[in-house]
Design an enzyme around this catalytic site. Structure first.
Site, PDB file in Angstrom:
ATOM      1  CG  ASN A  34      -2.284  -0.572   0.941  1.00 11.67           C
ATOM      2  OD1 ASN A  34      -2.770  -0.509  -0.183  1.00 11.67           O
ATOM      3  ND2 ASN A  34      -2.909  -1.148   1.949  1.00 11.67           N
ATOM      4  CB  CYS A  57      -4.588  -8.336   2.613  1.00 12.29           C
ATOM      5  SG  CYS A  57      -5.908  -9.305   1.854  1.00 12.29           S
ATOM      6  CG  PHE A  58       0.276 -10.183   4.643  1.00 13.43           C
ATOM      7  CD1 PHE A  58      -0.073 -10.539   5.936  1.00 13.43           C
ATOM      8  CD2 PHE A  58       0.180 -11.135   3.646  1.00 13.43           C
ATOM      9  CE1 PHE A  58      -0.495 -11.838   6.223  1.00 13.43           C
ATOM     10  CE2 PHE A  58      -0.239 -12.425   3.917  1.00 13.43           C
ATOM     11  CZ  PHE A  58      -0.578 -12.781   5.216  1.00 13.43           C
ATOM     12  CB  CYS A  59      -0.160  -3.350   3.986  1.00  9.28           C
ATOM     13  SG  CYS A  59      -0.650  -2.962   5.674  1.00  9.28           S
ATOM     14  CG  ASN A  60       0.987  -6.901  -1.729  1.00  7.66           C
ATOM     15  OD1 ASN A  60       0.323  -6.682  -2.728  1.00  7.66           O
ATOM     16  ND2 ASN A  60       2.269  -7.199  -1.780  1.00  7.66           N
TER      17      ASN A  60
END
Length: 820
Positions: free
Chosen positions: A141, A434-437
């Protein structure tokens, strides 16, 4: 090979023995763990992609350094300032060496982290209407945020899939290079943007600057992107310009090395990217809040700042428009005083990495990830269904990261929050979501744009518990290895998967949770054993022989709560000391009495609301309540009792809301006009069976436990009602019941959390693994660990029998009937 190694470890060493550990380093991997990471004993830390761990030796050297030297503000010329300036200069060179970046070609700008470096590039880049911003779908992100700057300046923005399906011989390079194909997604433009002009930040008219951004390693799947992309993009601007060659157009390449830098930092001598960003805690754990931007000299001059600050100017005049900026790239972009003590710490981290060598670290972590990935792919349920769905790995090199989801034997998905909860109980530290992805998450989970939007409209946001929606996972589970990870970490993780998620020969819910045998009608044989009221949410309750019922369940139950200074709701999960606060309601005297071992005097609070009470509205977990607050003396008492600032409020009215009933699978209104909820989380009352508790204790005593206290009593589950005389877990099948003349509807099982693991031992609250760990082995159903049932009181005003002064009362010893 060690003779004491287990057969599994012998298998691992036979395949990866040449890569595992550090045979040429100062210590073996086992010695490193035993001496430098003693705090990991009993833990399996597998979130190095989130943050790797600092070593004890590293922190000892940092402390010794700071205690032995005087480092002053570098914006001066005294001895301590000079020492700091020299240290910062040395640190820049150490960073450049790590990335094989020549000081003649690159500058190192210290930032607050990789995100701060990305923001700096995006904000100061010379975007124009003719610019293109192209980025791979699998980006963090923090990289996606750059598109806001580009779109606001009228630039064309689009994402691409970078496919690497073949190998092609490159005659100009005389070596094998990756053949990379870019598949474009939809173009993004904004009709209205901030400045309708060809340039921004002082760029020259006629010059067009474009940017391509990609990660050296995907933080979701661990897939590595070929760094050949750097030379490919810089050598052919038509790739980013839609196949057109345009005179005066340049393409700059940005590499997000935040994930890859810990085990495989980009070689900038071979792949001269224009911008590279990373954070130091990803490499060696400490310090946090410090990163860097590596920028090529010719690219640095394109970044134009508007703001100036201390340290970035050579001269300025306060009352006229006069400013002369510093020419040094580092000084120009490092606003204010650098975090010089953090910068002082990084050399000790690099010393640890250099002693092992980055090549050995890469081999070591890759061996663990490759072995674990292989073992996970071999896990199958008894019916042959794969347990693990592993993401990534198609025709691309992988880093030491594994993203996956788990399936049950009926092919349904195990929610990632269920995995995270059970992992925590087993001492396994991993990450979920989602691990900022978002791009990688949607790609690997096959989530369309309509899926993502409908999930959001259904209430799903980052870091919530909505892990499966419409039969599809909304995120994944991720494990990742670091330089101090061991084979034993992998082995214990695999044991966790096998014991918790592989189907067993006997059915896991044989004790009534999903039993098809109808519960027996035991009229007259089941009795109400105890009644407990909890006036203040999360504080201790009190037992009583009889108590009145009202439209919120038991009268005065969870009618008060404590909130922190910023409005947060305080519970035992956050403040274990609340367990030591004792409460008692005297109905005759109409007072609430509160005691704490930290307060000499007993607190008396009138049940009658006076005109001096302030009425306000507060939000509790998304629902609005009208509450009365109390004067400063009462709040000061509670502040002393829990050693933190807080205020007491009392619920007087609440919104209606829906409660989900596990018995029907559909939502039912639990807040009707005469059936409301105070500050209870899910339902008015919680019922626990003493016989079910006895069965749980028999299971606890049969296990080899390390916990100090094995047996639990019913009060560990904070029930309102305890019954005895039924078969264990027969309450699971009840739909409605009657206690005396009071009728109740079951809203299904109570989903338990780590709060039941809090135990008060010798006046101190301890967080144990039990009983939740044992309950998870046989009381788990679709991600929930159920114990006890939630009840709603059916206030039937038309029935007069059993009323006392207009109220219906419960009495200890009353018979309990199943009425469904």
């Amino acid at each position: 090979m060690e003779s004491s190694a287990s057969p599994s470890k012998e298998e691992f060493l036979g395949e990866f023995g040449n890569c595992y550990g550090y045979p040429d380093g100062p210590k073996s991997i086992d010695e490193i763990r035993a001496t430098e990471f003693k705090r990991l004993q009993g833990k399996v830390y597998l979130d190095h992609a989130g943050a790797t761990l600092y070593s004890e030796k590293q922190m000892e050297e940092v402390t010794k350094d700071l205690l032995s030297n005087v480092y002053g503000n570098p914006h001066s010329q005294n001895d301590s300032s000079t020492a700091t300036s020299d240290l910062i200069s040395e640190a820049r060179q150490q960073v450049l060496r790590y990335f094989k970046a020549s000081p003649k070609d690159y500058k190192c700008i210290f930032t607050s982290g990789a995100t701060g470096a990305l923001k700096l590039v995006g904000e100061f880049f010379p975007w124009s209407e003719e610019s293109h911003f192209m980025y791979t779908l699998e980006n963090h992100n923090s990289v996606l945020g750059i598109r806001e700057y580009a779109l606001n300046k009228g630039a064309t923005v689009f994402s691409v899939d970078a496919e690497n399906n073949e190998r092609q011989y490159d005659k100009t390079q005389c070596c094998q290079s990756s053949y990379i194909k870019f598949v474009k997604h939809d173009i993004q433009r904004r009709n209205q943007y901030v400045l309708r002009q060809n340039t921004q930040n002082g760029g020259l008219s006629g010059e067009v600057y474009n940017m391509f951004a990609f990660p050296s390693e995907c933080n979701f799947s661990g897939q590595k992107f070929p760094l050949d992309i750097v030379n490919l993009i810089k050598g052919d601007t038509s790739i980013i310009m839609g196949g057109q060659h345009k005179s005066g157009s340049r393409c700059m390449v940005l590499v997000d090395a935040a994930k890859g830098c810990a085990t495989d930092p980009p070689n900038l001598e071979k792949y001269p990217a224009d911008f590279v960003v990373f954070s130091f805690y990803k490499i060696f754990g400490y310090p946090t809040g410090l990163g860097a931007l590596l920028v090529r000299n010719d690219a640095a001059h394109l970044l134009k700042k508007t703001y100036f600050s201390g340290g970035t100017v050579s001269a300025s005049i306060s009352d006229i428009d006069f400013i002369r900026r510093r020419e040094s790239v580092e000084q120009l972009f490092e606003d204010g005083t650098a975090s010089f003590l953090s910068i002082a710490a990084i050399r000790h981290g690099f010393n640890i990495i250099d002693s092992l060598s980055i090549a050995a670290i890469s081999r070591h972590t890759s061996s663990l990830a490759s072995y674990t990935r292989k073992k996970m792919s071999e896990l199958k349920h008894e019916n042959g269904i794969d347990v693990c769905a592993i993401y990534g790995g198609e025709n691309r090199e992988l880093g030491p990261t594994i993203a996956f989801n788990l399936r049950r034997e009926d092919r349904s998905w195990v929610g990632y929050r269920e995995v995270e909860k059970l992992a925590s109980l087993s001492g396994v530290h991993l990450r979920t979501g989602c691990f900022c992805n978002p791009g990688a998450c949607a790609k690997y989970l096959s989530l369309s744009h309509s899926d993502l939007i409908s999930n959001y409209e259904a209430g799903h946001v980052c870091w919530d518990d909505n892990d499966v929606i419409n039969g599809k996972p909304t995120g994944a589970v991720r494990i990742s290895f670091g330089y101090m990870s061991t084979y034993e970490d992998s082995e214990q993780f695999m044991q966790f998967l096998e014991s918790s998620f592989m189907s067993k020969s006997k059915k896991p819910f044989e004790n009534g949770l999903v039993s098809t045998v109808k519960a027996l009608q035991l009229a007259g044989s089941i009795q109400l054993k105890s009644i407990t009221i909890y006036p203040i949410k999360s504080c201790s309750g009190f037992n009583t022989q009889r108590w009145p019922l009202g439209n919120v369940g038991l009268k005065y139950d969870r009618e008060w709560l404590l909130k922190g200074p910023s409005g947060e709701i305080l519970t035992q999960k956050k403040v274990p000391e609340m367990n030591s606060i004792c409460t008692l309601v005297d109905l005759k005297l109409e007072k609430l009495y509160v005691e704490s071992p930290k307060c000499k005097e007993k607190l008396e609070i009138s049940l009658l609301l006076g005109t001096s009470n302030i009425v306000e509205e507060i939000d509790v977990y998304g629902y609005r309540y009208q509450v009365h607050s109390y004067h400063a003396d009462i709040n000061a008492w509670f502040t002393r009792a829990i050693d933190r600032s807080c205020t007491l409020v009392r619920c007087t009215r609440s919104q209606y809301r829906f409660c989900k009933s596990d018995t029907t699978g559909s939502p039912g209104m639990c807040r009707e006009n005469r059936s409301q909820l105070g500050f209870a989380n899910e339902a008015q009352l919680l019922l626990v069976s003493e016989d079910s508790v006895l069965d749980l204790n028999s299971r606890l005593s049969s296990k080899i436990q390390k916990e100090k206290c094995l047996n639990v009593d019913a009060m560990r589950f904070r029930p309102n009602l305890v019954i005895s005389g039924s078969k264990p877990y027969s309450e699971d099948n009840w739909r409605s019941l009657k206690i005396g003349n009071a009728h109740f509807t079951s809203l299904g099982g109570c989903n338990r959390c780590e709060m039941i693991n809090l135990s008060n031992i010798s006046g101190r609250v301890h967080k144990l693994k039990e009983p939740l760990l044992t309950l998870s082995s046989y009381r788990r159903n679709k991600g929930k660990i159920l114990f006890g049932i939630l009840l709603r009181y059916e206030d039937e005003t038309g029935e007069e029998e059993g009323l006392m002064n207009g109220e219906r009362w419960l009495h200890v010893g009353q018979e309990v009937y199943q009425t469904n």
